[in-house]
Enzyme design. Sequence first.
Site: not given
Ligand code: NAD
Ligand code: UFG
Length: 355
Positions: A165, A161, A124, A33
């Site tokens: 991955k 980060y 990712s 959490l």
């Molecule tokens: P999120 O933060 O909403 O969910 C991750 C969950 O993992 C959280 O509920 C957090 O409390 C839990 N957590 C973190 N470390 C933990 C630990 N050591 N033990 C137990 N629980 C733990 O993130 P999300 O957007 O749902 O992302 C899920 C996965 O997908 C992550 O690994 C993230 O890196 C990957 N990912 C997310 C995105 C994105 O844009 N959301 C893009 C690419 C990859």
């Molecule tokens: N952006 C803005 N204003 C904001 C936030 C974002 O203009 O306040 C723009 C960024 O410059 C980018 C686009 O919106 O051009 C998307 O940005 P995000 O931050 O939503 O997403 P990113 O593509 O930067 O990255 C996300 C996650 C990463 C993941 C990646 C996968 O944050 O963890 O997508 O493609 F790896």
Amino acid sequence: MAILVTGGTGYIGSHTVIRLLEKEQEIVIIDNLFNSKLSVIESIEKITQKKVNFYCGDVCNRQMIRDIFMRHNIKSVVHFAGLKAVGESVEKPLIYYHNNIMSTLSLLAVMDEYHCKRLVFSSSATVYQDAKTVLPEQIGTGIIEGKAISEDFPLNATNPYGMTKLMIEQVLRDIYMSDNQWDIVILRYFNPIGAHESGLIGEDPNGIPNNLMPYILEVAKKKRPYLNIFGNDYPTKDGTGVRDYIHVMDLADGHVKALEHMESRCGLKTYNLGTGKGYSVLELVNTFKKVSGVDIPYRITGRRLGDIASCYANPSKAEKELRWKANYSLEDMCRSAWKWATVKNLSFNGDEENV
Ligand code: NAD
Ligand code: UFG
């Protein structure tokens, strides 16, 4: 037989759990959490009318994972748990390396002990990031609109980060090389946005949102006066950054397909989960305005450090091998995100707000 979902109360995990429960799977969640709330369990159970087994704990805690494996007959694991804020990872690399790497190593060790060798891992598109970085001399030349990224694209990471991955992906490849009884699916997500159609769960970041859609929602809710658009001088259709936004429910379906794929033994596979379409920041803002009827004031500011011009998937491998395809439109993504922000009392900075 149950599926263990680490990080299952988080954004992508909770939506995936819903899809798995709808498929009559028994679900065990472990989440500390750190970035999610206990109330998500209640919402999942309300939506599905099914129970989940929830353990509040850290995946780094090997004994706790063992206890879970002792209590439940775990057949496969979906490993979402991890920290994910790129900027924060640059400031606090040790925390990121510790949490993301240690949790995965503990989990894998216990899976091995219990001969549970089926894993879906959340990777990712950021692992492709460096290769898509626009060089300063290319700015304004209009020469790169970007091309669709396929799984064989060169890998590199420019922040801790992304490095976690990449490292975990390598650990998984090495494990598979040493023991091909494992079935491992690495899913590289593009930009998940949107929410479950009920509006009961969605993305709920703590503090100032880093990502575009959560920020737009806060502007729409008048929590913030305007959106900062990070640059309009990229070599893209309108100068703003282009991304492959994918509905979180499409992403959830991708996990269901990956788990099904494993049933007939798949070895180690890596798939992009994206739509194959790139939309600019302005296109997303305008679509959101259209479906919500709410204005989103914005200001163009400088580029955000580390951002790239354009990033979108070639999803054909997943389409062919997993028989998975993203179905939802950009309008659907915006509509569901707005519903989540309005129907549910979206919490801002930890405060429940009554709408
Ligand atoms: P999120 O933060 O909403 O969910 C991750 C969950 O993992 C959280 O509920 C957090 O409390 C839990 N957590 C973190 N470390 C933990 C630990 N050591 N033990 C137990 N629980 C733990 O993130 P999300 O957007 O749902 O992302 C899920 C996965 O997908 C992550 O690994 C993230 O890196 C990957 N990912 C997310 C995105 C994105 O844009 N959301 C893009 C690419 C990859
Ligand atoms: N952006 C803005 N204003 C904001 C936030 C974002 O203009 O306040 C723009 C960024 O410059 C980018 C686009 O919106 O051009 C998307 O940005 P995000 O931050 O939503 O997403 P990113 O593509 O930067 O990255 C996300 C996650 C990463 C993941 C990646 C996968 O944050 O963890 O997508 O493609 F790896």
